[in-house]
Design an enzyme around this catalytic site. Structure first.
Site, short mmCIF file in Angstrom:
data_model
loop_
_atom_site.label_atom_id
_atom_site.label_comp_id
_atom_site.label_asym_id
_atom_site.label_seq_id
_atom_site.Cartn_x
_atom_site.Cartn_y
_atom_site.Cartn_z
N SER A 1 1.06 -0.89 0.03
CA SER A 1 -0.33 0.25 0.39
C SER A 1 0.74 1.30 0.42
O SER A 1 2.03 1.46 0.18
CB SER A 1 -1.00 -0.12 1.22
OG SER A 1 -1.31 1.54 0.91
N TYR B 1 -2.05 -1.03 10.44
CA TYR B 1 -1.51 -1.23 8.90
C TYR B 1 -0.12 -0.68 7.93
O TYR B 1 0.24 -1.15 7.01
CB TYR B 1 -2.70 -0.62 8.52
CG TYR B 1 -3.36 -0.56 6.95
CD1 TYR B 1 -4.13 -1.95 6.68
CD2 TYR B 1 -2.98 0.01 5.91
CE1 TYR B 1 -4.49 -1.93 5.37
CE2 TYR B 1 -2.88 -0.05 4.25
CZ TYR B 1 -3.73 -1.33 4.61
OH TYR B 1 -4.35 -1.26 3.03
P1 NAD Z 1 -11.03 -5.94 1.00
O1 NAD Z 1 -10.99 -5.89 2.64
O2 NAD Z 1 -12.38 -5.64 0.37
O3 NAD Z 1 -10.64 -7.48 0.81
C1 NAD Z 1 -10.14 -8.06 0.77
C2 NAD Z 1 -10.20 -10.20 1.43
O4 NAD Z 1 -8.88 -10.58 1.94
C3 NAD Z 1 -11.51 -10.35 1.41
O5 NAD Z 1 -12.25 -11.58 1.10
C4 NAD Z 1 -11.52 -10.79 2.86
O6 NAD Z 1 -12.38 -12.27 3.78
C5 NAD Z 1 -9.85 -11.77 2.71
N1 NAD Z 1 -9.33 -12.01 4.23
C6 NAD Z 1 -9.17 -11.07 5.30
N2 NAD Z 1 -7.93 -11.89 6.33
C7 NAD Z 1 -8.03 -13.00 5.74
C8 NAD Z 1 -7.02 -13.88 6.60
N3 NAD Z 1 -6.59 -13.78 7.74
N4 NAD Z 1 -7.63 -15.04 5.60
C9 NAD Z 1 -7.91 -14.99 4.44
N5 NAD Z 1 -8.00 -14.04 3.88
C10 NAD Z 1 -8.82 -12.85 4.47
O7 NAD Z 1 -9.93 -5.21 0.66
P2 NAD Z 1 -9.68 -4.48 -0.79
O8 NAD Z 1 -9.70 -3.13 -0.67
O9 NAD Z 1 -9.85 -5.73 -1.94
O10 NAD Z 1 -7.70 -4.87 -0.04
C11 NAD Z 1 -7.09 -5.81 -0.69
C12 NAD Z 1 -5.50 -5.93 -0.81
O11 NAD Z 1 -5.21 -4.54 -1.41
C13 NAD Z 1 -5.30 -5.30 0.38
O12 NAD Z 1 -4.17 -6.42 0.99
C14 NAD Z 1 -4.73 -4.39 1.00
O13 NAD Z 1 -4.50 -4.19 2.48
C15 NAD Z 1 -5.08 -3.75 -0.04
N6 NAD Z 1 -5.34 -1.96 -0.67
C16 NAD Z 1 -5.90 -1.72 -0.70
C17 NAD Z 1 -6.53 -0.56 -0.99
C18 NAD Z 1 -7.79 0.07 -1.47
O14 NAD Z 1 -7.80 1.17 -1.58
N7 NAD Z 1 -8.69 -0.53 -1.42
C19 NAD Z 1 -5.09 0.71 -1.45
C20 NAD Z 1 -4.03 0.27 -1.01
C21 NAD Z 1 -3.89 -1.56 -0.48
#
Ligand code: NAD
Length: 247
Positions: free
Chosen positions: A136, A149
């Site tokens: 991120s 985080y």
């Molecule tokens: P989200 O919360 O929509 O999806 C995360 C998924 O991970 C979910 O399906 C959840 O069930 C699964 N998960 C959570 N804990 C778990 C565990 N212990 N074991 C297995 N699965 C697990 O998140 P997102 O927004 O799609 O983000 C995806 C990735 O991108 C993450 O690593 C997040 O930190 C990163 N990210 C997202 C953004 C954003 O703006 N959305 C920005 C920067 C980084």
């Protein structure tokens, strides 16, 4: 392409976007997630190139069992995408931050990718595979009350180059750091559209999509990225390059 990719956190959001993109490129994709109920449904909807395996990435026994299931089913593993995370960056103010919260975020976001790498490395090495960790831009910049985080994602960047050196030359390991990605479902986006200001503030003129991340992940997993390892790639519409002076 006949190759097998394991994507964690794959049943919604960015992980689902990456999975769908890889399937469209001809990969067999194993969706791994802690949400077993949704997993079965999503894999069915994605068709015969998708297969679901339930696991909590923070639990070594579950990771080991899940990876063994994948090998039993497909006999090979060519790519690993560690995307699962406690994705809400907010934690309570420092004085009230419980160690259990910190440990949970570090456990899923940082220990998870380590465990996946550990249990997949022999198979990835056998096929000269590749790994991508989803970090991120919060590894580099912060809002208040996001210690756990930010630290987990900063740690993931360190883990990425350490793995690249340990697993090379057979396995390439890179990180993708998204900025603001609107990872909500189409209906959620329609119900609560983002303001124009939120789009316009980005040098690229818009908030990101899951496809913006997926396209780069797919490239990093491909042989076209054969000379690229140990690196971080920021996909943020230019936000971390923008200076803000209010006067
Ligand atoms: P989200 O919360 O929509 O999806 C995360 C998924 O991970 C979910 O399906 C959840 O069930 C699964 N998960 C959570 N804990 C778990 C565990 N212990 N074991 C297995 N699965 C697990 O998140 P997102 O927004 O799609 O983000 C995806 C990735 O991108 C993450 O690593 C997040 O930190 C990163 N990210 C997202 C953004 C954003 O703006 N959305 C920005 C920067 C980084």
């Amino acid at each position: 392409n006949g190759k097998v990719a394991l994507v964690t956190g794959a049943v919604r959001g960015i992980g689902l976007g990456i999975s769908a993109w890889l399937i469209a490129e001809g990969w067999q994709v194993v969706l791994a997630d802690i949400d077993r109920k949704r997993g079965a449904k999503v894999a069915r909807a994605l068709g015969s190139s998708a297969w679901f395996v339930g696991m909590d990435v923070a639990q070594e026994s579950q990771v080991a069992m899940g990876v063994a299931e994948v090998l039993g089913q497909f006999g090979r593993l060519d790519a690993l995408v560690c995307n699962a995370a406690v994705a809400d960056p907010r934690n309570p103010p420092l004085a009230e931050l419980k160690l259990s919260h910190w440990n949970q975020v570090l456990g899923v976001n940082l220990t998870g990718p380590l465990l996946l790498a550990k249990h997949c490395s022999a198979y990835l090495q056998a096929h000269r595979g590749a790994m991508v960790n989803i970090a991120s831009t919060r590894a580099h910049q912060s809002e208040p009350n996001s210690e756990a985080y930010a630290a987990s994602k900063g740690g993931l960047l360190g883990l990425t180059h350490a793995l690249a050196i340990s697993l090379g030359p057979d396995v390439r390991v890179n990180a993708v750091s998204p900025g603001w990605i609107d990872a909500r479902s189409p209906s959620e986006r329609q119900q609560a559209p983002l303001s124009a200001q939120n789009h316009v503030q980005h040098p690229a003129g818009r908030v990101g999509s899951v496809e913006d991340v997926a396209a780069l992940v797919a490239w990093l997993l491909s042989d076209r990225a054969g000379f690229v390892t140990g690196q971080e790639f920021i996909v943020d519409g230019g936000m971390t390059r923008k200076m803000i002076y209010l006067d």
